[in-house]
Every structure is written in C-alpha cells, then in structure tokens.
Design an enzyme around this catalytic site. Structure first.
Site, PDB file in Angstrom:
ATOM      1  CG  HIS A  59      -0.213  -0.189   2.518  1.00  0.00           C
ATOM      2  ND1 HIS A  59       0.209  -1.434   2.933  1.00  0.00           N
ATOM      3  CD2 HIS A  59       0.188   0.686   3.469  1.00  0.00           C
ATOM      4  CE1 HIS A  59       0.822  -1.321   4.095  1.00  0.00           C
ATOM      5  NE2 HIS A  59       0.840  -0.046   4.442  1.00  0.00           N
ATOM      6  CG  HIS A  74       1.447   5.053   4.404  1.00  0.00           C
ATOM      7  ND1 HIS A  74       0.755   4.920   5.589  1.00  0.00           N
ATOM      8  CD2 HIS A  74       2.153   3.903   4.267  1.00  0.00           C
ATOM      9  CE1 HIS A  74       1.034   3.750   6.140  1.00  0.00           C
ATOM     10  NE2 HIS A  74       1.896   3.118   5.356  1.00  0.00           N
TER      11      HIS A  74
HETATM   12  P1  5GP Z   1       2.301   0.030   7.343  1.00  0.00           P
HETATM   13  O1  5GP Z   1       2.663   0.104   8.817  1.00  0.00           O
HETATM   14  O2  5GP Z   1       2.219  -1.421   6.897  1.00  0.00           O
HETATM   15  O3  5GP Z   1       3.144   0.873   6.447  1.00  0.00           O
HETATM   16  O4  5GP Z   1       0.850   0.675   7.231  1.00  0.00           O
HETATM   17  C1  5GP Z   1      -0.296   0.010   7.635  1.00  0.00           C
HETATM   18  C2  5GP Z   1      -1.317   1.066   7.968  1.00  0.00           C
HETATM   19  O5  5GP Z   1      -2.591   0.449   7.996  1.00  0.00           O
HETATM   20  C3  5GP Z   1      -1.086   1.725   9.337  1.00  0.00           C
HETATM   21  O6  5GP Z   1      -0.893   3.119   9.168  1.00  0.00           O
HETATM   22  C4  5GP Z   1      -2.364   1.381  10.115  1.00  0.00           C
HETATM   23  O7  5GP Z   1      -2.822   2.453  10.913  1.00  0.00           O
HETATM   24  C5  5GP Z   1      -3.368   1.043   9.025  1.00  0.00           C
HETATM   25  N1  5GP Z   1      -4.334   0.043   9.397  1.00  0.00           N
HETATM   26  C6  5GP Z   1      -4.093  -1.143  10.014  1.00  0.00           C
HETATM   27  N2  5GP Z   1      -5.243  -1.815  10.204  1.00  0.00           N
HETATM   28  C7  5GP Z   1      -6.223  -1.040   9.675  1.00  0.00           C
HETATM   29  C8  5GP Z   1      -7.650  -1.210   9.575  1.00  0.00           C
HETATM   30  O8  5GP Z   1      -8.231  -2.198  10.002  1.00  0.00           O
HETATM   31  N3  5GP Z   1      -8.329  -0.195   8.978  1.00  0.00           N
HETATM   32  C9  5GP Z   1      -7.718   0.916   8.477  1.00  0.00           C
HETATM   33  N4  5GP Z   1      -8.489   1.845   7.909  1.00  0.00           N
HETATM   34  N5  5GP Z   1      -6.387   1.112   8.572  1.00  0.00           N
HETATM   35  C10 5GP Z   1      -5.651   0.142   9.158  1.00  0.00           C
END
Ligand code: 5GP
Ligand code: ZN
Length: 139
Positions: free
Chosen positions: A99, A101
């Site tokens: 994903h 951001h």
């Molecule tokens: P990463 O840490 O992998 O770069 O980003 C994952 C993102 O997904 C985090 O910023 C976290 O807040 C978001 N996230 C995790 N679980 C959920 C969820 O169930 N719903 C939503 N809307 N965001 C989520």
C-alpha cells in the site's frame, strides 16, 4: 480466502472509510492517521510488498494515488503531502499487503521524520553506483 486485513476490507467483510474504489484499487482512510485525512492506496490484488506488485498494477495504483492526493490537497487545503510505502518489518511495514500512504502536511504541523543522513567515504559513492548499475544490467 486469506485473512489479510486489507483483503478483508477489499471484500467488504470489515468496515473502512472507503474514499474510492474501482476494479483494481481501493483507497481508505488510515485508522491511525499521522494527520487527519491520512489515506492508503491499496491494489486489490494481494501482494506483500512493492517487489511483488505485478507490473500491470503500477498504472492503476499511481493513478489512484494521484486522484486521492489531489482530493486531499484541495479538500483539506494542504500545504504539502508525503507519499511513502514501508516494505519489510525493519522498514516499518505492519500490514503485509502492499500500500501507499498519502499523508497531509501543513506549515508548523510538527511532524518530523527523524533521519540521520550519512556521508559516503571516498570512492564509496562511485562504488555503490557501479554495483547497482551492474545489478540493473542483469534485467
Ligand atoms: P504500514 O505500517 O504497513 O506501512 O501501514 C499500515 C497502515 O494500515 C497503518 O498506518 C495502520 O494504521 C493502518 N491500518 C491497520 N489496520 C487497519 C484497519 O483495520 N483499517 C484501516 N483503515 N487502517 C488500518
Ligand atoms: Zn491482502
């Protein structure tokens, strides 16, 4: 069926604030935002990280990221924005479905990405470039 949290959101099995979706991509509000409006752009095809993203998804992901960023900039009157992706646990990835951001930035928002920049020792800049050029030649 996998139990990846983003795949479950894509299948509408668990709730999320969906900003946009088409056949290939979904964009949702991050549940724990760096700032209000922090959004995620997620390919619908499950792949764990950037290197696993199939080339046919590059266009739809970037096109969606562009649309969502424009909506954030105009709708929330941003002064700037960061686009980033964490890949691998050591890089801060917590959901292992690729994903992007998109995070809002404002003047004086006090958001800091704390970085200690390095300096190359003599010859290392050239040696690193040489190694990477050789790697790219393997394609
Ligand atoms: P990463 O840490 O992998 O770069 O980003 C994952 C993102 O997904 C985090 O910023 C976290 O807040 C978001 N996230 C995790 N679980 C959920 C969820 O169930 N719903 C939503 N809307 N965001 C989520
Ligand atoms: Zn997934």
């Amino acid at each position: 069926m996998n139990d990846c949290i983003f795949c479950r959101i894509i299948r509408h099995e668990i709730p999320a604030e969906i900003l946009f979706e088409d056949d290939h991509v979904i964009s949702i509000l991050d549940i724990n935002p760096i700032h209000y409006g922090h959004s995620l752009v997620i390919p619908k095809r499950h792949c764990k990280d950037f290197l696993e993203l199939p080339p046919e998804c590059y266009g739809s992901v970037l096109t969606a990221a562009h649309r969502v960023t424009r909506a954030l900039v105009n709708g929330l009157r941003l002064d700037g924005y960061n686009l980033f992706t964490n890949n691998g646990r050591i890089a801060g990835q917590s959901v292992f479905h690729f994903h992007l951001h998109v995070t809002p930035r404002y003047a004086n928002d006090n958001i800091r990405f704390v970085l200690e920049l390095k300096k190359y020792a003599a010859g290392e800049l050239e040696r690193t470039a040489e190694l990477l050029r050789a790697e790219l030649q393997k394609d």
